[in-house]
Design a protein around this motif. Structure first.
Motif, PDB file in Angstrom:
ATOM      1  N   LEU A  35      58.458 -38.194  33.973  1.00  0.00           N
ATOM      2  CA  LEU A  35      58.445 -39.580  34.092  1.00  0.00           C
ATOM      3  C   LEU A  35      56.889 -40.076  34.197  1.00  0.00           C
ATOM      4  N   ALA A  36      56.465 -41.079  33.111  1.00  0.00           N
ATOM      5  CA  ALA A  36      55.201 -41.444  33.257  1.00  0.00           C
ATOM      6  C   ALA A  36      55.021 -42.868  33.984  1.00  0.00           C
ATOM      7  N   GLY A  37      53.684 -42.958  34.608  1.00  0.00           N
ATOM      8  CA  GLY A  37      53.740 -44.344  35.328  1.00  0.00           C
ATOM      9  C   GLY A  37      54.117 -44.312  36.871  1.00  0.00           C
ATOM     10  N   PHE A  38      54.424 -43.285  37.511  1.00  0.00           N
ATOM     11  CA  PHE A  38      54.759 -43.190  38.851  1.00  0.00           C
ATOM     12  C   PHE A  38      53.367 -42.809  39.425  1.00  0.00           C
ATOM     13  N   ARG A  39      52.933 -43.439  40.743  1.00  0.00           N
ATOM     14  CA  ARG A  39      52.019 -43.275  41.346  1.00  0.00           C
ATOM     15  C   ARG A  39      52.065 -42.714  42.757  1.00  0.00           C
ATOM     16  N   ALA A  40      51.291 -41.603  43.057  1.00  0.00           N
ATOM     17  CA  ALA A  40      51.216 -40.961  44.308  1.00  0.00           C
ATOM     18  C   ALA A  40      50.348 -41.331  45.339  1.00  0.00           C
ATOM     19  N   VAL A  41      50.939 -41.326  46.470  1.00  0.00           N
ATOM     20  CA  VAL A  41      50.371 -41.686  47.736  1.00  0.00           C
ATOM     21  C   VAL A  41      50.291 -40.636  48.545  1.00  0.00           C
ATOM     22  N   ILE A  42      48.960 -40.298  49.057  1.00  0.00           N
ATOM     23  CA  ILE A  42      48.545 -38.941  49.756  1.00  0.00           C
ATOM     24  C   ILE A  42      48.176 -39.341  51.086  1.00  0.00           C
ATOM     25  N   ASN A  43      49.072 -38.833  52.200  1.00  0.00           N
ATOM     26  CA  ASN A  43      48.675 -39.240  53.710  1.00  0.00           C
ATOM     27  C   ASN A  43      48.335 -37.854  54.362  1.00  0.00           C
ATOM     28  N   ASP A  44      47.256 -37.861  55.025  1.00  0.00           N
ATOM     29  CA  ASP A  44      47.162 -36.814  56.215  1.00  0.00           C
ATOM     30  C   ASP A  44      47.361 -37.401  57.463  1.00  0.00           C
ATOM     31  N   THR A  45      47.113 -36.451  58.768  1.00  0.00           N
ATOM     32  CA  THR A  45      47.570 -36.912  59.943  1.00  0.00           C
ATOM     33  C   THR A  45      46.887 -38.112  60.404  1.00  0.00           C
ATOM     34  N   ALA A  46      45.839 -38.722  59.671  1.00  0.00           N
ATOM     35  CA  ALA A  46      45.443 -40.039  60.473  1.00  0.00           C
ATOM     36  C   ALA A  46      45.708 -41.255  59.591  1.00  0.00           C
ATOM     37  N   GLY A  47      46.637 -40.967  58.269  1.00  0.00           N
ATOM     38  CA  GLY A  47      46.854 -41.857  57.483  1.00  0.00           C
ATOM     39  C   GLY A  47      46.760 -41.659  55.909  1.00  0.00           C
ATOM     40  N   ASP A  84      51.312 -35.417  53.441  1.00  0.00           N
ATOM     41  CA  ASP A  84      52.363 -35.929  53.304  1.00  0.00           C
ATOM     42  C   ASP A  84      52.339 -36.914  51.972  1.00  0.00           C
ATOM     43  N   VAL A  85      53.097 -36.441  50.907  1.00  0.00           N
ATOM     44  CA  VAL A  85      53.043 -36.741  49.709  1.00  0.00           C
ATOM     45  C   VAL A  85      54.090 -37.809  49.190  1.00  0.00           C
ATOM     46  N   LEU A  86      53.919 -39.073  48.957  1.00  0.00           N
ATOM     47  CA  LEU A  86      54.938 -40.034  48.205  1.00  0.00           C
ATOM     48  C   LEU A  86      54.967 -40.407  47.019  1.00  0.00           C
ATOM     49  N   VAL A  87      55.644 -40.572  45.870  1.00  0.00           N
ATOM     50  CA  VAL A  87      55.510 -41.129  44.817  1.00  0.00           C
ATOM     51  C   VAL A  87      56.371 -42.427  44.593  1.00  0.00           C
ATOM     52  N   ILE A  88      55.554 -43.307  44.102  1.00  0.00           N
ATOM     53  CA  ILE A  88      56.127 -44.725  43.895  1.00  0.00           C
ATOM     54  C   ILE A  88      56.495 -44.998  42.607  1.00  0.00           C
ATOM     55  N   PRO A  89      57.785 -45.575  42.122  1.00  0.00           N
ATOM     56  CA  PRO A  89      58.130 -45.930  41.052  1.00  0.00           C
ATOM     57  C   PRO A  89      57.260 -47.143  40.515  1.00  0.00           C
ATOM     58  N   PRO A  90      56.997 -47.459  39.096  1.00  0.00           N
ATOM     59  CA  PRO A  90      56.472 -48.312  38.730  1.00  0.00           C
ATOM     60  C   PRO A  90      57.107 -49.634  39.276  1.00  0.00           C
ATOM     61  N   ASP A  91      56.481 -50.810  39.384  1.00  0.00           N
ATOM     62  CA  ASP A  91      56.883 -51.966  39.888  1.00  0.00           C
ATOM     63  C   ASP A  91      57.977 -52.818  39.148  1.00  0.00           C
TER      64      ASP A  91
END
Length: 864
Positions: free
Chosen positions: A198-210, A257-264
């Motif tokens: 699936l194209a257009g999904f955005r990753a958000v990468i978090n470590d211990t501090a945010g 800690d990795v999240l992937v957010i679908p397109p708006d």
């Protein structure tokens, strides 16, 4: 297939000190008095690899490293090779007390320090008569230009201990993520080649501090570099391409800690989870590729980090088809042994009894995949809030029915269903079992001080409850802390199911605990079968919790405010400070990953009013006398104590799903002690979720509630020189509290108190709390960072801090924080924190449990 389940990890510290590939030092020796070779430690510290770009010039693999610092810890994790008989068998009356298996013994939170120093210790500084007792040890090494390293060793030794340390620069790691449409079939896994990216999904990468925004070189994520490591530009590497791939280069070693957010504006719903969360834990080491070590697709390596999504789908649009599938989704707990209760309805525990329905799934999703047509989904939709669902217009045939909850707190499951003769197939109540242990309850004003919330006793809002590990660090994932609402209710929806003892803590300086009331999910009255709670009276703030996957517990805290003329004394903690960021150590914060330090002596002294002794100096406020070294003068020793060490709870009653105590001790049923009285509670799933019947000790905690105010003061903990009873500490009074830093076998301090010179993390804002913590009151020292200003003979070597500009207190005389001036007021308690460290960071502990997904033990004596 059951979704992948990795070992459960506990991280203590930051990436700066993780992945300790321990090793140690260059042809160095510590010998005992008899010069026995078997008790002489020979350390060879060498380069772990060839590195042409090392900071000091090229190094070859195996080159000696001649300058370093070292730390030796006692390895107290246990002995998995101890024979079962006689000590590790329930037939031993003392079982499990004498069993040293890591799974059965009391594994402490801290590993004692044996000694520390540098390479000169092995060149005559310590002399030639230094014994190393028999035992297991871990030596850690820190050398300039190299990654921290170390090695385990056992004394008596059979030869040298070699410590390979990796030279800088270390290779950066790459994170790889696969985003795909999980429709062939809907199962929370990637099924190639039927499923596509699936194209257009955005990753958000978090470590211990945010949230992470910079790469390992300090530049924005997705920065590109030329062959000389110069930045050349930036890409949008956080967005999935047409194949569903996300590749993020130049990351450091850490658990992310990795999240992937679908397109708006889209309606995609996630189906994948690693362990009960929309995010995916991703462990990277130096040079990591981001590919799974085991999992392959079509024989090719595949990303460790995956995200599957579906969206509402209904291809069943023939109104003339009368068949369908209906039912109600419910939650269920699973107990061991899996017998004597409901059979589990689902694929994960299919064929086993021992289940207990606990409620409905109010945010469920269901899917049908057509097994006659490519196993692809023909229906995906939400269930109703009461857990019910009905899928209409389903043609006759075989389907894979999949169900999960939107929050992914439960383990996705599936089962094959068949629709025949146009009938509605009633599935009944398919089960979902949780990933976590749910813990909830109330903190309330216990007006009658009986430890139970009676009618009319109000809940207290904004009361903090924290989940800690046995070493006093906070758990670093899922539900970490909870704050009570207006009615006093708190909930940990996702307490991490370690299957090992953890600790719930509820402390507020305005209240004291009167008692607790707890009830685990399968705790019932054996006569009536009705829920049965247990009340424990006492004023502790820490209670042990043994969390087991998918089970729950309730814990109510009865508390009462201090009266205007009483106080809760002086209580606090001593923490090991891995990361030191505050420029003024008075404001040094204990980070969530900081463990407590047990077995330290804490001393409580009275202050000496200014003018008590003629000719002495006083503090700037002319309130108290100072000693010759600039510290606050110590008056009479009022009391002494030792920082706590975690102790494993005892007397647990293991129960089946119906609450019936397990008949251990019967023939072929000998895993648990025959009689649990006074016996340690075994940390295993068969024990079920447990709450400690009492209050916990926790590494590094200490407290003073009374003291010896008569002649001679205190001569030992709780013992007054004149034989009198102790007196409650009066409020509206100032005291001196000291942490006494012990010496090792060779007479050297085991720890250092954090000073202005010891900063090892730079940047970020500096804050002063509205109510400042107790002032540091130890001996004065001149702040002196080597390379900043004029260096004295004792300048602290801290190159990174010097490069960042050093301390704003450079050249000033500042008090050490091993002694603090504590003002105790009535109506509350006060909790000063002390922070210590070592030059070489202490090692973390790695713990988890091993799960066999492919076979089931038939040995009734096995905890599996």
């Amino acid at each position: 297939m059951i979704p992948k389940k990795p070992a459960l990890f506990l991280m203590i510290g930051l990436a700066l000190f993780m992945a300790l590939l321990f090793s140690v030092a260059s042809s160095s020796r510590i010998q005992n008095t008899a010069a026995q070779a078997s008790n002489s430690l020979v350390l060879d510290v060498v380069s772990a690899r060839t590195e042409p770009n090392a900071p000091g010039g090229p190094v070859l693999q195996g080159d000696p490293v001649t300058e370093y610092q070292y730390l030796i810890n006692v390895d107290n994790t246990g002995d998995p090779l101890q024979p079962r008989l006689p000590s590790c068998d329930p037939s031993d009356p003392q079982y499990p007390e004498n069993c040293d298996w890591p799974s059965l013994r009391e594994v402490p939170g801290a590993a004692p320090i044996f000694t520390q120093g540098n390479q000169d210790d092995f060149n005559g500084v310590l002399g030639s008569d230094i014994p190393i007792p028999d035992g297991k040890y871990l030596v850690s090494v820190l050398a300039d230009g190299y990654k921290v390293g170390g090695a385990h060793f056992t004394v008596p030794l059979s030869g040298p201990v070699t410590v390979p340390v990796h030279p800088n620069p270390l290779p950066a790691a790459t994170m790889r993520i696969k985003v795909f449409e999980d429709i062939s079939s809907v199962n929370g896994q990637f099924d190639a080649p039927a499923e596509h990216g699936l194209a257009g999904f955005r990753a958000v990468i978090n470590d211990t501090a945010g949230e992470l925004s910079a790469d390992v070189f300090g530049n924005p994520l997705c920065t590109t570099y030329d062959a000389n490591n110069n930045p050349t530009g930036q890409t949008d590497c956080l967005v999935s391409d047409a194949n569903g791939d996300i590749v993020i280069p130049n990351l450091g070693p850490l658990r992310y800690d990795v999240l992937v957010i679908p397109p708006d504006g889209t309606d995609w719903v996630e189906t994948t989870t690693l362990e009960g969360s929309p995010s995916w834990d991703t462990w990277l080491q130096e040079g990591g590729t981001g590919l799974d070590n085991e999992f392959v697709v079509a024989g090719e390596p595949f990303p460790w980090t995956i995200f599957g999504f579906v969206r509402p789908t209904d291809l069943l649009n023939d109104p003339g088809v009368t068949g369908g599938v209906s039912g109600r989704l419910v939650s269920a707990s699973v107990y061991l042994p899996q017998q004597g209760a409901l059979p589990y309805y689902g694929d994960i525990w299919n064929g086993f009894n021992g289940s207990k329905v606990t409620g409905v799934i109010d945010n469920g999703w269901v899917a049908l995949s057509d097994l006659q047509n490519g196993d692809t989904a023909v229906y995906i939709g939400k269930a109703n809030a009461d857990g019910t669902y009905q899928i209409d217009n389903v043609p006759d045939g075989s389907y894979l029915f999949t169900w999960w909850d939107e929050n992914l707190h439960y383990i996705l499951d599936w089962i094959q269903v068949t629709v025949t003769n146009g009938e509605m197939y009633d599935m009944g109540t398919p089960f979902l079992t949780g990933w976590f242990t749910k813990v909830d309850g109330y903190v309330f004003n216990d007006l009658n001080k009986n430890g139970k919330q009676d009618p009319g006793e109000p809940g207290l809002s904004n009361y903090l409850v924290v989940l800690r590990d046995r070493d006093n660090s906070e758990i670093d994932r899922m539900s970490i802390a909870a704050v009570t609402g207006p009615d006093g209710y708190y909930v940990f929806e996702k307490a991490y199911p370690m299957s090992s003892w953890m600790v719930l803590e509820a402390y507020n300086d305005r209240f004291y605990t009167t008692g607790i009331t707890y009830q685990v999910e399968n705790q019932v009255d054996p006569n009536t079968g009705q829920p049965q709670a247990t009340t424990i009276m006492g004023n502790g703030v820490d209670v042990g919790l043994l969390p087991i996957l998918g089970q729950s517990a309730k814990l109510d805290w009865g508390v009462h405010p201090y009266a205007a003329d009483e106080n809760g004394g002086i209580v606090g903690s001593v923490f090991y400070d891995t990361t030191r960021n505050e420029l003024d150590p008075r404001y040094q914060a204990a980070e969530p990953w900081a463990p407590g330090i047990p077995d330290l002596t804490m001393n409580l002294y009275d202050t000496v009013p200014c003018g008590t002794n003629a000719g002495t100096l006083c503090d700037p406020t002319n309130t108290y006398e100072l000693a010759a070294d600039g510290s606050y003068a110590k008056g009479q020793l009022l009391n002494t104590t030792t920082t706590e060490t975690w102790e494993q709870p005892t007397d647990c009653v293991a129960r089946d799903a119906n609450g019936v105590p397990l008949p251990w001790g019967a023939p072929n049923q000998e895993v648990l002690p025959t009689d649990p009285t006074g016996k340690r509670c075994i940390e295993a799933p068969l024990m079920g979720t447990q709450i400690q019947s009492g209050f916990a000790t926790l590494d590094g905690n200490w407290g003073f509630g009374d003291g010896c105010f008569g002649p001679g003061g205190a001569i030992a903990e709780g013992v007054c020189a004149n034989g009198s009873a102790l007196t409650t500490l009066p409020g509206a009074h100032d005291y001196l509290v000291e942490v006494a830093i012990p010496n090792d076998t060779f007479g050297r301090p085991m720890y250092q108190v954090v000073r202005e010179e010891d900063i090892n993390v730079f940047g970020g804002d500096q804050y002063i709390p509205a109510v400042p913590p107790p002032a540091c009151a130890g001996a004065l020292h001149t702040v002196d960072v080597a390379g900043v200003g004029v260096d004295g003979p004792n300048a602290t070597v801290n190159p990174s801090f010097a490069e960042a500009g050093g301390s704003p207190y450079e050249g000033q005389d500042k008090p050490l924080c091993d002694v603090k001036l504590v003002s105790l007021a009535n109506g509350k308690s006060i909790a000063p924190t002390f922070t210590l460290f070592t030059n070489v960071p202490i090692p973390g502990k790695w713990k988890g449990y091993i799960i066999d997904d492919l076979s089931i033990s038939t040995d009734p004596k096995s905890i599996n």
